[in-house]
Design an enzyme around this catalytic site. Structure first.
Site, PDB file in Angstrom:
ATOM      1  N   CYS A   1      23.732  19.927  21.769  1.00 17.40           N
ATOM      2  CA  CYS A   1      23.806  19.571  20.359  1.00 17.40           C
ATOM      3  C   CYS A   1      23.101  20.648  19.541  1.00 17.40           C
ATOM      4  CB  CYS A   1      23.177  18.209  20.104  1.00 17.40           C
ATOM      5  SG  CYS A   1      21.387  18.168  20.370  1.00 17.40           S
TER       6      CYS A   1
ATOM      7  N   CYS B   1      19.361  20.710  20.022  1.00 16.03           N
ATOM      8  CA  CYS B   1      18.928  21.331  21.281  1.00 16.03           C
ATOM      9  C   CYS B   1      18.942  22.852  21.141  1.00 16.03           C
ATOM     10  CB  CYS B   1      19.854  20.913  22.417  1.00 16.03           C
ATOM     11  SG  CYS B   1      19.984  19.134  22.671  1.00 16.03           S
TER      12      CYS B   1
ATOM     13  N   CYS C   1      44.697  47.477  63.629  1.00 17.77           N
ATOM     14  CA  CYS C   1      45.162  46.582  64.679  1.00 17.77           C
ATOM     15  C   CYS C   1      44.297  45.327  64.690  1.00 17.77           C
ATOM     16  CB  CYS C   1      45.131  47.272  66.046  1.00 17.77           C
ATOM     17  SG  CYS C   1      43.459  47.641  66.616  1.00 17.77           S
TER      18      CYS C   1
ATOM     19  N   CYS D   1      40.714  45.859  65.951  1.00 26.00           N
ATOM     20  CA  CYS D   1      39.880  46.524  64.943  1.00 26.00           C
ATOM     21  C   CYS D   1      39.383  45.497  63.925  1.00 26.00           C
ATOM     22  CB  CYS D   1      40.685  47.596  64.214  1.00 26.00           C
ATOM     23  SG  CYS D   1      41.500  48.804  65.276  1.00 26.00           S
TER      24      CYS D   1
ATOM     25  N   ASP E   1      69.603  24.816  39.594  1.00 33.77           N
ATOM     26  CA  ASP E   1      69.679  24.336  38.214  1.00 33.77           C
ATOM     27  C   ASP E   1      70.880  24.988  37.535  1.00 33.77           C
ATOM     28  OD1 ASP E   1      68.717  23.185  35.700  1.00 33.77           O
ATOM     29  OD2 ASP E   1      68.242  25.262  35.179  1.00 33.77           O
TER      30      ASP E   1
END
Length: 874
Positions: free
Chosen positions: A51, A54, A123, A126, A534
């Site tokens: 607020c 605050c 690979c 690795c 569609d």
């Protein structure tokens, strides 16, 4: 003094020294900082600051600090931005003053993501070493290794670990990092950065050492088998003598095995049972056995070092071929752009181009950035993005994409997105991330490999130990057999069989205007049995056009169109726009006055002082016209008007209510009548035009064994007419968006796989429900790119059967690779105990041969082309 973002790690935690923290359960800091000299800005999460009161207390508390330069509390979000002089105040002081006002700072993980280019990680073994090394770091939340493109992506808490520490961990696994980027970096393409100065694998130091190793192996064989007189003891070390051939073999082991033993050391260090560790163990075992036994195994060790090193080079070369297909996409966009600023034209790097800049593109040049045409017109070759084979005309206001080619005219383009956000960048990013979505087969292969290697290592130990111990067989001979089994214990070719196929298929699709967002979607598309399509905007153009003109009485086609244009010029209805567009430039303008739109029925206006109407048949019925009796006198231009005229000649008149209008409507057309208060002048029919390629696309899907169902919100008559015209197997009409979802769900109960094709936005629920969602015309559309599983970048329907064919063949290639890898390994393993398979066979066939084989088989997917190009199937 300048404060870095890492200082956030030292910020105090609420609850350590502050009594008021018990009132607020939040206990840490979420801060990010940016520096400019000594001026620093941090953002704090203060959720209880909700607020203005605050915020006022927090501000008053912070103003007491000497060095606070600016405050910006945001009560709606609970975020407090503070700019301060870091030479006079610290982040700790700021947090303490916020807490002194009675508000705690909420704790949140400072999660960031960094991507590292590790080209030598090519690979699965690795990747395993890198993963084992990275996961040991505190603060690492998740990681992903992508050996097919040589990338490691790590998500981490930047308060606990830094990108530098992650990079060091990767290098501790034995793999140098050539480039790195974080989510805040301007250049997020680590693959592009790392490959900018890449040389061929065959020109590397390892290739040179491997070649010398092969030469030394050949010299050793020559001395041992041909020039036997030279094969005498030439050196003795610790009472162990070495012949000339053995010296050559040992030198070959040192040169060829150096990289293998180095990688094997990192494998052992990271507790990774991979091919490097197995090969290192095999080479060391052979050398040690030669030192303590009467029979020399230096030849076997040298052969293994040379052949396996060659195998590694071949594997790297094959992986580079896979990676190059993605780099080709990156290379589409030019490095420099010609920009017009403040009346001057300058050439700058594309990274320096800003949103809103005017980019000059001359004939033959590539368009460097996504943008909108602000001056000029030209035909633009969009094939690199959308796959369209015919250049597209671009004029004022049209969108253009980076990487496309200006064919002939001069263009000035206003930049609409940064280089990191343009269409090419998004495509590359999505393709790189596509490896995260693993196929079911890939997941199975990885689970299988976790058991395969340990089992094969156990078998190798048994092969080496059991015959000598139980049957007094030659332990040297069976040790060699055990070493051979160790070579076969690595599942490299088996493991990469799926990812290289996926990467090959996805990048090949991207080059042809199709974006597939993951291997799982590629696999699913290949298993689709039914495609739901569609209608509007997919099978049809989504734009109304005039299809028929039927003049009545003494009037001609031109009379009817001239009258309709005059009436519809001021209308904003799509039907009116279609009529105006059809007559644009072809009819003489008429004086229009007293225009009025008759909602739901049509329009009326005075044309040259005479009241005219255009609208539905119901409008003219209300005006008192006898629609069952209309005459045709003059010749028309359409087939329909000719047909109606013949009917009129036979019966004396036309019955518009029972014959002409229903006949047009049954073809899916909307009927508009045009006339005066006392005379009906003619009929105009409009319809959503079917795409020319729609029927051909459906026929091609039928040839591939796919069923096609059309979904539409249109009425039954229109749906039936379009369905008959394009040749779909079935259709569903009058569907709302939720009804399309229900229709897709019903199709999924009948068929194993259903793909839904739509525009990516209006059909989003149905796209998400289907097994695979496919968006049409997604180029430059963020929503479509993000929501669809597969995106057809252009409006070209030929890409639909192409992507099915590609996916279907990709599934076949993956199956071929998996079973071929297993079958070859099994055959070789069976041949080892019988003496038919040695170390050379295991390396050349089981490792190098199959790695190159599965990669080459995967690359064949790039030969599949859409129907507008020559097709070559694997």
């Amino acid at each position: 003094m300048t404060e870095s973002a890492d200082d956030g790690a030292d910020l105090p935690h609420c609850g350590q020294d502050h009594d008021h923290c018990h009132e607020h359960p939040h206990d840490d800091v979420n801060a990010s900082s940016s520096t400019d000299s000594t001026e620093t800005t941090i953002s704090l999460d203060v959720p209880d600051m909700d607020c203005p009161s605050c915020a006022g207390k927090v501000e008053n508390s912070l103003r007491k600090l000497d060095g606070i330069e600016d405050l910006e509390p945001q009560v709606t979000t609970g975020v407090l931005s503070v700019t301060y002089d870091s030479g006079r105040v610290s982040a700790d002081d700021v947090v303490q003053r916020v807490e002194a006002a009675g508000y705690s700072v909420q704790a949140q993980n400072q999660s960031r993501t960094a991507t590292f280019a590790v080209p030598d990680m090519d690979c699965p073994s690795c990747a395993g070493k890198v993963e084992n090394s990275v996961q040991k770091l505190d603060g690492v939340e998740s990681y992903e290794t992508r050996p097919t493109i040589g990338q490691v992506t790590v998500t981490y808490d930047d308060r606990a670990v830094t990108p530098g520490a992650i990079e060091q961990a990767i290098e501790n696994a034995g793999y140098p990092v050539e480039a790195a980027s974080t989510e805040d970096s301007e250049n997020n393409s680590t693959l592009e950065t790392a490959s900018s100065d890449e040389t061929s694998v065959w020109q590397s130091r390892r290739a040179t050492k491997t070649a010398l190793s092969g030469v030394l192996l050949g010299l050793g064989l020559l001395v041992e088998w041909a020039l036997t007189g030279l094969n005498t003891e030439v050196v003795s070390v610790l009472s162990v003598g070495f012949t000339t051939a053995e010296v050559f073999f040992l030198a070959g082991i040192v040169l060829g095995g150096q990289a293998i033993l180095r990688n094997g050391y990192y494998s052992a260090r990271n507790l990774n049972l991979d091919i490097d560790f197995l090969m290192s163990a095999a080479i060391v075992s052979a050398v040690v056995a030669s030192l303590i036994a009467s029979k020399s195994l230096y030849f076997e060790a040298a052969t293994l070092a040379f052949l396996f090193s060659t195998s590694e080079l071949l594997e790297r070369h094959s992986m580079d071929r896979t990676r190059s297909s993605l780099r080709e996409l990156m290379d589409l966009s030019p490095d420099e752009a010609t920009v017009r600023r403040d009346g001057e034209t300058m050439t700058i790097p594309v990274d320096a181009v800003q949103i809103g800049d005017r980019v000059v593109v001359r004939p033959g040049e590539k368009i460097p950035m996504d943008g909108t045409v602000r001056e000029g017109e030209s035909a633009v070759n969009q094939a690199p993005i959308t796959g369209e084979s015919v250049p597209v005309d671009k004029t004022l206001g049209d969108a253009v994409y980076a990487g496309t080619i200006n064919e002939e005219g001069y263009l000035e383009v206003e930049v609409t997105s940064a280089v990191s956000d343009n269409t090419i960048s998004r495509i590359v990013d999505l393709i790189e991330n596509a490896q995260s979505n693993k196929t079911e087969r890939e997941q199975f292969v990885e689970r299988f490999a976790n058991y395969y290697t340990p089992v094969m290592v156990g078998v190798a130990v048994l092969v080496a130990a059991v015959p000598p111990l139980l049957f007094s067989a030659s332990w040297v001979e069976w040790l060699v057999a055990g070493i051979t089994m160790l070579v076969l214990a690595c599942p490299c070719a088996f493991v990469i069989s799926t990812p290289v196929s996926v990467v090959s298929g996805i990048t090949s699709a991207a080059k042809n205007g199709v974006l597939i967002k993951g291997g799982n979607h590629l696999e699913a598309m290949g298993a689709v049995e039914t495609v739901a399509v569609d209608k509007t905007g997919t099978l049809t153009k989504g734009e109304l056009v005039v299809t028929d003109v039927v003049p009545l009485g003494e009037h001609t086609d031109e009379d009817v169109l001239r009258c309709a244009r005059g009436l519809e010029t001021r209308s904003e209805h799509p039907i009116g726009e279609a009529i105006v567009a059809h007559t644009d430039g072809t009819t003489v303008a008429r004086e229009i006055s007293d225009f009025e739109s008759l909602t739901g029925r049509g329009v009326r206006a005075d044309l040259d002082g005479t009241r005219h109407y255009a609208g539905k048949p119901e409008l003219f019925d209300d005006l008192g016209f006898d629609l069952g009796h209309a005459h045709v006198v003059n010749d028309g231009n359409t087939d329909l008007s000719t047909e109606m005229r013949n009917l009129c000649d036979q019966q004396g008149c036309l019955n518009l209510v029972t014959d002409t209008i229903p006949r047009l409507q049954s073809d899916g057309k909307t009927v508009i009548l045009v006339g005066r208060e006392d005379e009906l002048e003619g009929i105009i029919a409009v319809a959503d035009a079917v795409r020319p390629a729609a029927r051909e696309m459906i026929e091609r899907l039928h040839e591939l064994g796919v069923r096609v169902v059309m979904l539409t919100g249109d009425n039954e008559g229109t749906a039936r007419a379009i369905a008959d015209e394009v040749g779909v197997d079935d259709y569903r009409a009058e569907l709302l968006p939720e009804d399309k979802v229900t229709a897709v769900e019903a199709l999924m109960t009948e068929h194993d796989g259903v793909a839904m094709v739509g525009d990516g936005i209006n059909d989003a629920p149905a796209l998400a429900t289907a097994t695979v969602g496919i968006a049409m015309g997604a180029a430059g559309t963020d929503t479509a790119l993000e929501t669809a599983d597969i995106a057809l970048m252009g409006d070209d329907l030929s890409r639909l059967p192409y992507v099915y064919e590609l996916a279907h063949d990709a599934n076949g290639v993956i199956r071929q690779n998996i079973w071929a890898s297993l079958a070859v390994k099994a055959l070789l393993a069976v041949g080892v105990p019988f003496g038919y398979v040695g170390v050379a066979h295991a390396v050349l066939i089981g490792d190098a041969g199959m790695t190159v084989g599965v990669t080459g088989n995967a690359m064949r997917l790039s030969r599949i082309r859409p129907d507008d190009s020559p097709t070559e199937k694997p």
